[in-house]
Write an enzyme that holds these catalytic residues in place. Structure first.
Site, short mmCIF file in Angstrom:
data_model
loop_
_atom_site.label_atom_id
_atom_site.label_comp_id
_atom_site.label_asym_id
_atom_site.label_seq_id
_atom_site.Cartn_x
_atom_site.Cartn_y
_atom_site.Cartn_z
N GLU A 191 47.01 42.30 40.42
CA GLU A 191 47.11 42.57 42.00
C GLU A 191 48.21 43.36 42.27
O GLU A 191 48.41 43.54 43.83
CB GLU A 191 46.86 41.15 42.77
N THR B 233 50.03 39.98 37.21
CA THR B 233 48.66 40.27 37.59
C THR B 233 48.39 41.60 38.15
O THR B 233 49.48 42.31 38.45
CB THR B 233 48.46 39.40 38.92
N ASP C 61 35.19 37.32 55.93
CA ASP C 61 36.13 37.85 55.02
C ASP C 61 37.42 37.47 54.78
O ASP C 61 38.06 36.99 55.92
CB ASP C 61 36.05 39.50 55.10
N LEU D 75 54.52 31.60 32.96
CA LEU D 75 53.41 31.50 33.76
C LEU D 75 53.31 30.72 35.07
O LEU D 75 52.63 30.91 35.90
CB LEU D 75 52.19 30.93 33.01
N TYR E 171 50.51 36.47 48.18
CA TYR E 171 50.45 36.46 46.92
C TYR E 171 51.00 37.46 45.99
O TYR E 171 51.65 37.37 45.16
CB TYR E 171 49.27 35.76 46.22
N TYR F 195 32.67 35.88 50.49
CA TYR F 195 33.53 36.52 51.36
C TYR F 195 32.93 37.61 51.89
O TYR F 195 32.61 38.82 50.93
CB TYR F 195 35.00 36.88 50.97
N SER G 164 48.95 30.41 42.48
CA SER G 164 48.29 31.51 41.94
C SER G 164 47.25 31.89 43.01
O SER G 164 46.43 32.75 42.64
CB SER G 164 47.83 30.99 40.55
#
Ligand code: NAD
Ligand code: DAU
Length: 357
Positions: A140, A138, A293, A83, A163, A220, A87
């Site tokens: 993402e 993730t 943003d 992990l 990231y 944002y 992050s």
């Protein structure tokens, strides 16, 4: 069966919940927590298990291959749950190199050490089934959704932030070590977590902390971005189920089927905090401040975790409202923890972040 399990990044948010679950649930396992203790790592997250005889903390950096090799040879780990990472998306925008080092190079270093210890090689014709390298990733990596659709395990990778690009890269390396050297691996890709011990640079704990201190709540853009929220203990339980049951080489998506626009999350937190703090209804919402943003801000994430539910029977155990209630209570009862982690280095970073926004 006895097992020596290395959990990297267990002084962080999710890692501390995974370590706690494994240490308490599996007394025959020995859990080694390897953590560099960056700004995000905090041994106070593990106070309740630190004196248990099946838990050991090791301070160290996964970017240091020599150190990692020695550690694997010394302890002969049976399995790794990885992990440790940088992050936070906003930090990756201002300092991408650190994300490449920890998330990509650090992961490859761990893969190399596991490959050596477990004798995985191009000559192997069969997977070793005793060992396991579990990579925690993730949602993402899949990029951004429009108004409809969900990420499945088959969705192509399309990362947008430094990231997510670093996590996508590390996922590819993990699969490459499986395909090339028959390293026994599993990957899970999870949606946004929330809960106790969440570092207050992330939306939920940041907003809770600012409501308490009557500071502006930075949202944002227009707050229209959607995230799919999961209580952190449910993520830890999913990792437990996948660790023990998933077929090597497989991938699982983990998510709560719980999509919320950011602005609605912030309003829910305001309402919950107003009630708990005995403030007038609507008082905290006045603190909402729309700010510039995030660059490259992904519009919507939504995870389809049907595979995990069907194959391994995992479903989230709490609703969002229950999980938020538990989280709010935890933050209100753990002021000292918040004061400690929001002082010093973080304070400077946070104040710099919002200059000019
Ligand atoms: P976190 O930032 O709270 O914790 C990361 C931990 O890694 C910290 O304890 C830190 O000290 C340690 N670390 C960082 N660099 C290190 C290095 N070079 N060597 C050793 N240790 C190092 O992160 P988190 O939110 O708990 O996330 C844990 C993992 O789960 C990450 O891999 C992240 O990508 C993934 N993930 C997070 C979420 C989420 O919502 N937070 C969702 C899905 C996946
Ligand atoms: O989806 C999983 C990911 O969730 C993990 O891989 C990451 O490690 C984790 O940090 C998280 O990433 P996000 O960028 O989604 O989380 P964050 O809490 O930073 O932001 C959540 C949403 O809220 C996002 O759309 C940006 C927005 N936001 C965030 C902050 C910090 C705000 O509007 N205001 C803020 O101050």
């Amino acid at each position: 069966m006895e097992k020596k399990i290395l959990i990297t990044g267990a002084a962080g948010f999710i890692g501390s919940h995974v370590a706690r679950l494994f240490v308490n649930k599996y007394p025959s396992y020995h859990i080694y927590n390897l953590d560099k203790l960056t700004y995000a790592g905090n041994l106070a997250n593990l106070r309740d298990i630190e004196s248990k005889s099946n838990y050991t903390f090791i301070k160290g950096d996964i970017v240091d291959q020599t150190f990692i090799d020695k550690l694997f040879q010394e302890h002969k780990f049976d399995a790794v749950i990885h992990l440790a990472a940088e992050s936070h998306v906003d930090r990756s925008i201002t300092n991408p190199n650190e994300f490449v080092m920890t998330n990509v190079v650090g992961t490859v270093n761990l893969l190399n050490a596991a490959k050596k210890l477990w004798n995985s090689s191009t000559q192997n014709s069969e997977l070793n089934t005793h060992n396991l390298f579990y990579h925690v990733s993730t949602d993402e990596v899949y990029g951004s959704l429009g108004d409809t659709g969900m990420f499945t395990e088959e969705t192509s990778y399309d990362p947008h932030s430094p990231y997510s690009a670093s996590k996508a890269s590390s996922d590819h390396f993990v699969r490459a070590y499986h395909d090339t050297y028959k390293l026994p691996v599993v990957i899970s890709n999870c949606s946004n977590n929330y809960g106790p011990y969440h570092f207050p640079e992330k939306l939920v704990p940041l907003v809770l902390n600012n409501i308490k201190n009557k500071k502006p709540l930075p949202v944002y853009g227009k707050g229209e971005n959607v995230r799919d929220w999961l209580f952190v203990e449910d993520h830890a339980k999913a990792i437990d189920v996948i660790f023990h049951n998933a077929k090597h080489g497989s991938t699982y998506n983990i998510g709560g089927h719980n999509e919320w626009k950011n602005i609605d999350v912030v309003r829910l937190l305001c309402r919950t905090m107003d009630k708990k703090l005995g403030r007038a209804e609507g008082e905290s919402e006045k603190l909402i401040t729309f700010v510039t943003d995030r660059a490259g801000h992904d519009l919507r994430y939504a995870i389809d975790s049907t595979k995990l539910q069907k194959d391994l029977g995992w479903v989230p155990s709490v609703t969002f409202e229950q999980g938020i209630g538990l989280t709010v209570d935890w933050y209100l009862n753990n002021e000292e923890w918040i004061n400690n982690v929001t002082s010093g280095e973080y304070k400077k970073y946070y104040e710099g972040m919002y200059e000019g926004r």
